[in-house]
Each structure stands twice: as structure tokens, then as C-alpha cells.
Design a protein around this motif. Structure first.
Motif, short mmCIF file in Angstrom:
data_model
loop_
_atom_site.label_atom_id
_atom_site.label_comp_id
_atom_site.label_asym_id
_atom_site.label_seq_id
_atom_site.Cartn_x
_atom_site.Cartn_y
_atom_site.Cartn_z
N UNK A 92 0.95 -1.13 0.64
CA UNK A 92 -0.09 0.12 -0.30
C UNK A 92 0.78 1.01 -0.20
N UNK A 93 1.68 1.17 0.65
CA UNK A 93 2.71 2.73 1.36
C UNK A 93 3.56 2.45 -0.06
N UNK A 94 4.20 1.21 -0.85
CA UNK A 94 4.94 1.32 -1.93
C UNK A 94 4.10 2.33 -3.14
N UNK A 95 3.09 1.72 -2.85
CA UNK A 95 1.64 2.29 -3.82
C UNK A 95 1.37 4.07 -4.38
N UNK A 96 2.13 4.46 -3.04
CA UNK A 96 1.38 5.69 -2.46
C UNK A 96 2.65 6.02 -3.32
N UNK A 156 -6.16 11.31 7.26
CA UNK A 156 -6.82 9.66 7.72
C UNK A 156 -6.59 9.22 6.69
N UNK A 157 -6.53 9.70 5.91
CA UNK A 157 -7.25 8.95 4.54
C UNK A 157 -5.97 7.32 4.33
N UNK A 158 -4.70 7.94 4.09
CA UNK A 158 -2.93 7.51 5.15
C UNK A 158 -3.87 5.90 6.03
N UNK A 159 -4.45 6.56 7.48
CA UNK A 159 -4.71 5.57 8.45
C UNK A 159 -5.80 4.54 7.81
N UNK A 160 -6.62 5.16 7.02
CA UNK A 160 -7.73 4.24 6.47
C UNK A 160 -7.33 3.12 5.95
N UNK A 161 -6.39 3.58 4.62
CA UNK A 161 -5.65 2.68 4.38
C UNK A 161 -4.89 1.92 4.67
N UNK A 162 -3.94 1.99 5.04
CA UNK A 162 -3.38 1.27 6.25
C UNK A 162 -4.41 -0.32 7.05
N UNK A 163 -5.57 0.64 7.75
CA UNK A 163 -5.96 0.03 8.06
C UNK A 163 -6.99 -1.18 7.42
#
Length: 226
Positions: A33-37, A168-175
Motif C-alpha cells: 500500500x505504501x509503495x503504491x503511494x 486520515x486517508x493514509x490511516x484508513x488505507x493501512x487499516x
């Protein structure tokens, strides 16, 4: 200004993972997910306990074939794709984990850790040994219960309302990523870590060879003259 938060799966009070591979699935999904960002993994070029531990394994992974991966081997990997591939192999082989250290000196909160950073953000992805959380007063050396945890930190001179929405979007993406029980593949062009949509299968095209009849040379037939 600074903003921090963290999340965990499974939470305290929930049934913990009995295999480290389950927690590593959450870690690898969050890494993807983080790599994609477009966040970059922090690389620890020279492994060692005296350096800042941005990527490490506090023990050894044992594979069914007899292979072993220790902290030095894990830290020597100097690119994110190779570390992703290693984590995928550890998961697929259901490698067993044996920790380093002993007694009260052992830090159960971070037995596998990887880190990402960029644009003022810092992400810590950790697999925790949660064996003793519900067992007070009992000495257990081996790690038998596991959970995954992420930590986000944003450091900027001024954190705006737009920054808070992004956070908040990053947090939800990781969740979302960490709670998948199987590995997720993200589309390289999908914004904000959107999961890849299944592509419509294309019908295979039969290979054809067009022959121009005017290009064919007809051989002369040799025979007796009448």
C-alpha cells in the motif's frame, strides 16, 4: 507540528495469531500500500544493533528446507522489492520464528520491523510478540502469539486541514490493508492505494499468416518436348 497515531491487528482482547506468517501478511499488504503511494522504504545499509533499527528481525526465520534468515541477512537487503519478495517467501513457506535474547531484556513489542518515509511522514510497520499479554506472572521464552502494528508520524511546520484529511486517508488505507487475510495486489496506476480491479479477460487471437499469391514463384516443370 506533529501528529501521530497507530493501529493494530488483532487488537488486545481479540484472538491473537498463532503463526507469524499471519502477521507478516498484514505487514506485506501495508508495505505494498505504501509503495503504491510512492513512499520510500528506509534502508539500513550496514546491519548492526548499534545503528537505528529501521528494518530488523529480532531472531531467526527457519524454513522447512533447513534454510535460515537472521537479522544480518534481512538488513542487507537494500531495495524494497527484494524485501517484499523475501517476506512473501517466508509467508508461503510458513517459516518458523525463534527469537533472540532472553529473560526481561527481551523486547516483545517489535520482533520484525520495516519502515517507510517521505513528505514529512514516517511509517513503522511491526510484528509484535503478544504471547504474555494475557498471561501475567508466567515466564514464556518462545514467541507463540503474534499481532501486527502500524505507527504513523507526520512532522511539518504547519499541519493544515488538508494535511489532516490526507493523514486520515493514509490511516484508513493501512487499516484496510492490514485486515486482509490474503495478499493484496495494487494497481500501479491506482491513486491513494486503491486496490486493483479485476481486468476483463481478453480472448486469445489466433495467429494468421497472410500470403500474397503474386509473390509466390511457381517452379517450372521440366519435361520432354513433343
Amino acid at each position: 507540528m506533529k501528529k501521530v497515531c497507530n493501529g493494530r491487528y488483532p487488537d488486545r482482547g481479540e484472538e491473537q495469531h498463532e503463526k507469524i506468517a499471519k502477521a507478516l501478511v498484514s505487514m506485506l499488504n501495508c508495505r505494498r500500500y505504501l509503495t503504491n503511494l510512492r513512499f520510500a522504504e528506509e534502508i539500513q545499509i550496514f546491519p548492526g544493533w548499534n545503528l537505528r533499527r529501521v528494518n530488523f528481525v529480532d531472531g531467526t526465520m527457519f524454513f522447512p528446507e533447513g534454510l535460515e534468515i537472521d537479522n544480518d541477512a534481512f538488513c542487507k537487503i537494500n531495495d524494497s522489492n527484494s524485501r517484499d519478495a523475501l517476506l512473501k517467501v517466508i509467508i508461503s513457506k510458513d517459516a518458523k520464528f525463534k527469537r533472540n535474547g532472553s529473560g526481561c531484556c527481551y523486547d516483545r513489542s517489535r520482533i520484525v520491523r520495516t519502515s517507510y518515509e517521505g513528505s514529512g511522514y514516517s511509517f513503522r510497520l511491526s510484528v509484535r510478540d503478544t504471547t504474555k499479554e494475557s498471561l501475567s506472572g508466567i515466564f514464556l521464552y518462545d514467541a507463540k502469539k503474534f499481532a501486527f502494528q502500524y505507527d504513523i508520524s507526520l512532522n511539518r511546520d504547519i499541519i493544515t486541514v488538508q494535511d489532516l484529511g490526507e493523514f486520515a486517508r493514509y490511516k484508513q488505507g493501512l487499516e484496510n490493508a492490514m485486515r486482509h487475510d490474503s495478499l493484496i495486489t495494487y494497481s500501479p496506476q491506482a491513486p491513494q492505494g486503491k486496490e486493483a480491479e479485476p481486468k476483463k479477460a481478453e480472448m486469445p487471437q489466433a495467429e494468421t499468416h497472410f500470403i500474397n499469391p503474386w509473390d509466390i514463384k511457381i517452379p517450372r516443370l521440366e519435361g520432354k518436348r513433343k
